[in-house]
Design a protein around this motif. Structure first.
Motif, short mmCIF file in Angstrom:
data_model
loop_
_atom_site.label_atom_id
_atom_site.label_comp_id
_atom_site.label_asym_id
_atom_site.label_seq_id
_atom_site.Cartn_x
_atom_site.Cartn_y
_atom_site.Cartn_z
N ASP A 179 0.94 -1.14 0.07
CA ASP A 179 -0.08 0.06 -0.01
C ASP A 179 0.89 1.31 0.04
OD1 ASP A 179 -2.10 -1.62 0.12
OD2 ASP A 179 -2.89 -1.10 2.32
N ASN A 183 0.65 4.20 -2.62
CA ASN A 183 0.54 5.60 -2.41
C ASN A 183 1.70 6.30 -2.92
OD1 ASN A 183 -1.91 5.25 -1.03
ND2 ASN A 183 -1.01 4.71 0.74
N MET A 231 -10.59 -8.26 -4.23
CA MET A 231 -10.70 -7.17 -3.28
C MET A 231 -9.31 -6.59 -3.24
SD MET A 231 -13.62 -6.91 -1.98
CE MET A 231 -14.14 -7.40 -3.84
N ARG A 232 -8.14 -7.27 -3.66
CA ARG A 232 -6.74 -6.66 -3.70
C ARG A 232 -7.12 -5.79 -5.05
NH1 ARG A 232 -3.07 -3.73 -1.36
NH2 ARG A 232 -0.90 -3.98 -2.52
N LYS A 261 -8.81 -2.72 -4.27
CA LYS A 261 -8.08 -1.73 -3.45
C LYS A 261 -6.86 -1.06 -4.40
CE LYS A 261 -5.65 -1.24 1.02
NZ LYS A 261 -5.20 -2.01 2.27
N ARG A 265 -8.49 1.86 -6.55
CA ARG A 265 -8.71 2.83 -5.59
C ARG A 265 -7.73 3.59 -5.13
NH1 ARG A 265 -13.33 -0.47 -2.01
NH2 ARG A 265 -15.27 -0.06 -3.22
N LEU A 266 -6.60 2.96 -4.84
CA LEU A 266 -5.49 3.90 -4.30
C LEU A 266 -4.83 4.60 -5.53
CD1 LEU A 266 -3.60 1.34 -1.86
CD2 LEU A 266 -4.61 3.29 -1.17
#
Length: 253
Positions: free
Chosen positions: A44, A48, A76-77, A80, A83-84
Motif C-alpha cells: 500500500d 501511495n 478485493m486486492r 484496493k 482505488r489507491l
C-alpha cells in the motif's frame, strides 16, 4: 486532440518510471495506464508513492490492466489497487496461448467467466472490460470469432479496443467499430510500420509514422464518446522519440 494517455508498459525497458513521468507531462499527456507487473509487487505504501509521483507530474491513472489471476484470485486486492491509484476502468489484457479456448462455445464460456470476474468491480462503480490482441479475430469452425463469442458471453463487458492488433488479426477495424462501438470505452493508439521495416521494434511504429489510418479511425470513434485514447508501442527503441512524435501526430487528428 487533448486527453491523450500513455500505456506504461511501453516504457518498461526504460526504468525508472520516475524519469518517464516528467517527459510525458512536458509533452502534454494527461494520463497514464498501469499494467499488472508494475503494481503487483507494491504494498500500500508503494502504491501511495506511485500515486504521489503521478500527482507531482499532473498525471492521473484512470485506466489499468489487471491479470486474470489477480482478478479471480483476489478481487478485493484488485479493487484496493484501483482505488489507491484512482483507476476508474479495469481491463483484463491477455490470455496465454495454452489457456485459450479452441471452439465457439468455449469462447462464449470465457466471456461468461469475464462477466462474473467483473461483477465486484462493476458493483463498486468501476468499468470492467477486455483488451484485445490479434488472436480474438481468427475464424472459428462455426464462422464466428473469439471476440464475438466473448461479447456474447459477457453482455456487460466494456472494450478497450487495440486497433493495431485488430489489423494484425486481419480484421477490419472500421467494421468492428461500427458493430461494437457502444462497448468501446478506451482505445489503444499504436501504429504498424510498413512491411519489412522497424524489425528491431517488432514491426511497430510511432503514431503517425506507420500505416494505420488514425485520422479516419478517430473520426469513426468520435460517434461513440470514447473516454480514453492511450498510446502504446510494444517495443520502442527510443521512448523519448515515441513520446514526442506520437502526441504531435495524434493532436492533428
Amino acid at each position: 486532440m487533448s486527453n491523450f494517455g500513455f500505456q506504461l508498459y511501453s516504457a518498461r525497458n526504460f526504468q525508472p518510471f520516475t524519469n518517464i513521468y516528467p517527459l510525458l507531462a512536458e509533452a502534454g499527456y494527461t494520463h497514464v495506464e498501469g499494467y499488472g507487473a508494475m503494481y503487483a509487487a507494491l504494498d500500500d505504501a508503494g502504491l501511495n508513492a506511485l500515486r504521489a509521483d503521478l500527482d507531482r507530474n499532473g498525471l492521473t491513472m484512470p485506466t489499468g490492466h489487471f491479470g486474470l489471476d489477480l482478478l479471480e484470485g483476489d478481487p478485493m486486492r484488485a479493487l484496493k489497487i484501483a482505488r489507491l491509484l484512482g483507476i476508474e476502468a479495469v481491463y483484463c489484457p491477455y490470455l496465454l496461448p495454452d489457456m485459450r479456448p479452441r471452439d465457439a462455445s468455449s469462447w462464449f464460456s470465457f466471456g461468461q467467466r469475464l462477466q462474473e470476474v467483473g461483477k465486484p468491480l462493476r458493483d463498486a462503480g468501476l468499468t470492467f472490460g477486455w483488451h484485445n490482441h490479434d488472436f480474438e479475430f481468427s475464424t472459428l469452425e462455426d464462422g464466428s470469432t473469439p471476440q464475438e463469442q466473448i461479447f456474447a458471453g459477457g453482455p456487460e463487458l466494456a472494450w478497450e479496443a487495440d486497433i493495431a492488433w485488430i489489423i494484425r488479426g486481419a480484421a477490419d477495424p472500421f467494421a468492428w467499430i461500427e458493430s461494437y462501438g457502444k462497448r468501446i470505452t478506451a482505445v489503444h493508439v499504436k501504429d504498424i510500420a510498413p512491411p519489412g521495416t522497424n524489425t528491431d521494434e517488432d514491426g511497430w511504429a510511432d503514431v503517425g509514422q506507420g500505416t494505420v489510418p488514425w485520422k479516419d479511425l478517430v473520426a469513426a470513434l468520435k460517434a461513440y464518446g470514447v473516454r480514453h485514447y492511450i498510446l502504446e508501442h510494444d517495443n520502442p527503441k527510443d521512448v523519448g522519440r515515441l513520446i514526442k512524435r506520437s502526441i504531435a501526430a495524434f493532436n492533428t487528428y
